[in-house]
Scaffold this active site. Structure first.
Site, PDB file in Angstrom:
ATOM      1  N   LYS A  52      -7.597  26.273  26.143  1.00 37.82           N
ATOM      2  CA  LYS A  52      -6.870  25.109  26.689  1.00 37.82           C
ATOM      3  C   LYS A  52      -7.683  24.444  27.796  1.00 37.82           C
ATOM      4  O   LYS A  52      -7.771  23.217  27.862  1.00 37.82           O
ATOM      5  CB  LYS A  52      -5.481  25.547  27.189  1.00 37.82           C
ATOM      6  CG  LYS A  52      -4.533  25.894  26.042  1.00 37.82           C
ATOM      7  CD  LYS A  52      -3.226  26.546  26.473  1.00 37.82           C
ATOM      8  CE  LYS A  52      -2.424  26.963  25.232  1.00 37.82           C
ATOM      9  NZ  LYS A  52      -1.159  27.636  25.532  1.00 37.82           N
ATOM     10  N   GLN A  96       1.789  30.382  30.460  1.00 41.46           N
ATOM     11  CA  GLN A  96       1.423  31.041  29.204  1.00 41.46           C
ATOM     12  C   GLN A  96       2.367  32.220  28.943  1.00 41.46           C
ATOM     13  O   GLN A  96       2.604  33.054  29.818  1.00 41.46           O
ATOM     14  CB  GLN A  96      -0.038  31.511  29.274  1.00 41.46           C
ATOM     15  CG  GLN A  96      -0.586  32.046  27.979  1.00 41.46           C
ATOM     16  CD  GLN A  96      -0.709  30.995  26.866  1.00 41.46           C
ATOM     17  OE1 GLN A  96      -0.880  29.813  27.115  1.00 41.46           O
ATOM     18  NE2 GLN A  96      -0.610  31.436  25.628  1.00 41.46           N
ATOM     19  N   ASP A 119       4.612  21.781  27.356  1.00 42.98           N
ATOM     20  CA  ASP A 119       4.818  22.731  26.258  1.00 42.98           C
ATOM     21  C   ASP A 119       6.047  22.337  25.423  1.00 42.98           C
ATOM     22  O   ASP A 119       6.216  22.817  24.301  1.00 42.98           O
ATOM     23  CB  ASP A 119       5.072  24.142  26.825  1.00 42.98           C
ATOM     24  CG  ASP A 119       3.907  25.086  26.587  1.00 42.98           C
ATOM     25  OD1 ASP A 119       3.119  24.828  25.665  1.00 42.98           O
ATOM     26  OD2 ASP A 119       3.806  26.070  27.343  1.00 42.98           O
TER      27      ASP A 119
HETATM   28  N1  GUN Z   1       2.161  31.735  23.864  1.00 45.98           N
HETATM   29  C1  GUN Z   1       1.910  31.549  22.548  1.00 45.98           C
HETATM   30  N2  GUN Z   1       1.932  30.230  22.253  1.00 45.98           N
HETATM   31  C2  GUN Z   1       2.198  29.581  23.404  1.00 45.98           C
HETATM   32  C3  GUN Z   1       2.337  28.212  23.737  1.00 45.98           C
HETATM   33  O1  GUN Z   1       2.252  27.300  22.906  1.00 45.98           O
HETATM   34  N3  GUN Z   1       2.604  27.952  25.047  1.00 45.98           N
HETATM   35  C4  GUN Z   1       2.741  28.923  25.979  1.00 45.98           C
HETATM   36  N4  GUN Z   1       3.014  28.564  27.223  1.00 45.98           N
HETATM   37  N5  GUN Z   1       2.619  30.205  25.689  1.00 45.98           N
HETATM   38  C5  GUN Z   1       2.350  30.525  24.410  1.00 45.98           C
END
Ligand code: GUN
Length: 293
Positions: A52, A96, A119
């Protein structure tokens, strides 16, 4: 059979975003800024967060990574979220997941200001998405919709079977696929671990979205000829053939299913890159105040 190249589409979209960001900067506008909170040292999470941050660089965004040890208290984490909510330079941020067991993920999600919830996990964004209002759409479902759109895959009136009912993928993608829009307009069936006669249902599907997190679950005998297969699975299966010691494995038995399909996403290189790309898109929208003023 046509392979859906999520990596190529994601690279193209990131270039489009970078061009727009360059234009914004040239005109004296604000550089979009994404902050990412990571708690603990889960291998998968560390990899995703690194990807990211790298994507932010590719798009010309500013990014901030805030790391905490897994013994951070819920209260301390909520304080950090409050700081990001109030920081005028941060356009959007994510926490996350998964989080350590002593921290309530739901509390954390609801503590994020929905104006900055890139998100798309906050109930306001989930609710607005489900009734077709402008919202931050959860990244994986948004990425799937973008792939269907860019490959011009017919969805109207088609039977779409979603396997998995998670809040992050199954529920929102089912809601988007039934929306009166393109892509969308499908007849949607959601199956899950308690579904009886699953094979009977998947055999009727024109489009299958497999999002249950069980490696190679969807086998060739469950798929009708010409179906479109979207594989959301990303399980890290131990492997002696890779440097990292694991191999990302999808929910679809790709080798045997692919020859029967009209379109299929590979793992890796299908939905995964699109998820990160959708997060970048949401961050750009947040920076431009395009969803909420
Ligand atoms: N863990 C697995 N996929 C995601 C996601 O798209 N966003 C976040 N914040 N955590 C995750």
């Amino acid at each position: 059979m046509q392979l859906i190249d999520g990596k190529a589409v994601a690279d193209q979209i990131k270039q489009e975003i970078a061009a727009e960001v360059a234009e914004i900067k040239k005109n004296g506008g604000k550089t979009p800024h994404l902050a990412v909170i990571i708690v603990g040292h889960d291998g998968g999470s560390e990899t995703y967060v690194a990807s990211k941050v790298k994507a932010c660089e590719q798009c010309g965004f500013k990014s901030t990574r805030l790391s905490f040890e897994s013994d951070i208290t819920e209260e301390q984490l909520l304080d950090q979220i409050k700081m990001l909510n109030e920081d005028p330079d941060v356009d959007g941020f994510i926490v996350q997941l998964p989080l350590p067991k002593h921290i309530s993920e739901q509390k954390v999600i609801e503590a994020i200001d929905y104006h900055k919830d890139v998100d798309g996990f906050h109930p306001i964004n989930v609710g607005r998405t489900s009734i077709g209002l402008p919202a931050f759409v959860s990244a994986t479902p948004a990425g799937i919709m973008e792939l269907l759109k860019r490959y011009n895959i017919e969805t109207s009136g088609k039977h779409c079977v979603v396997i998995g009912r998670s809040n992050i993928v199954g529920k929102p993608v089912a809601s988007l696929m039934m929306q009166k829009a393109f892509p969308g307009d499908a007849t949607v069936t959601v199956c899950h671990s308690r579904t009886k006669n699953l094979k009977e249902i998947t055999l009727q599907a024109d489009i299958i979205i497999a999002a249950l997190g069980s490696p190679k679950f969807l086998t060739a005998d469950m798929v009708k000829d010409g179906a479109v297969i979207i594989d959301v699975g990303t399980t890290r299966v131990p492997s002696t053939q890779t440097k990292s010691g694991f191999k990302l494995t999808g929910d679809v038995d790709f080798e045997n299913v692919a020859p029967k399909c009209s379109f299929i996403t590979p793992v890796p290189g299908g939905v995964g890159p699109m998820t990160i790309c959708s997060l970048m898109k949401n961050t750009l929208l947040a920076g431009k105040k395009a969803i909420y003023k």
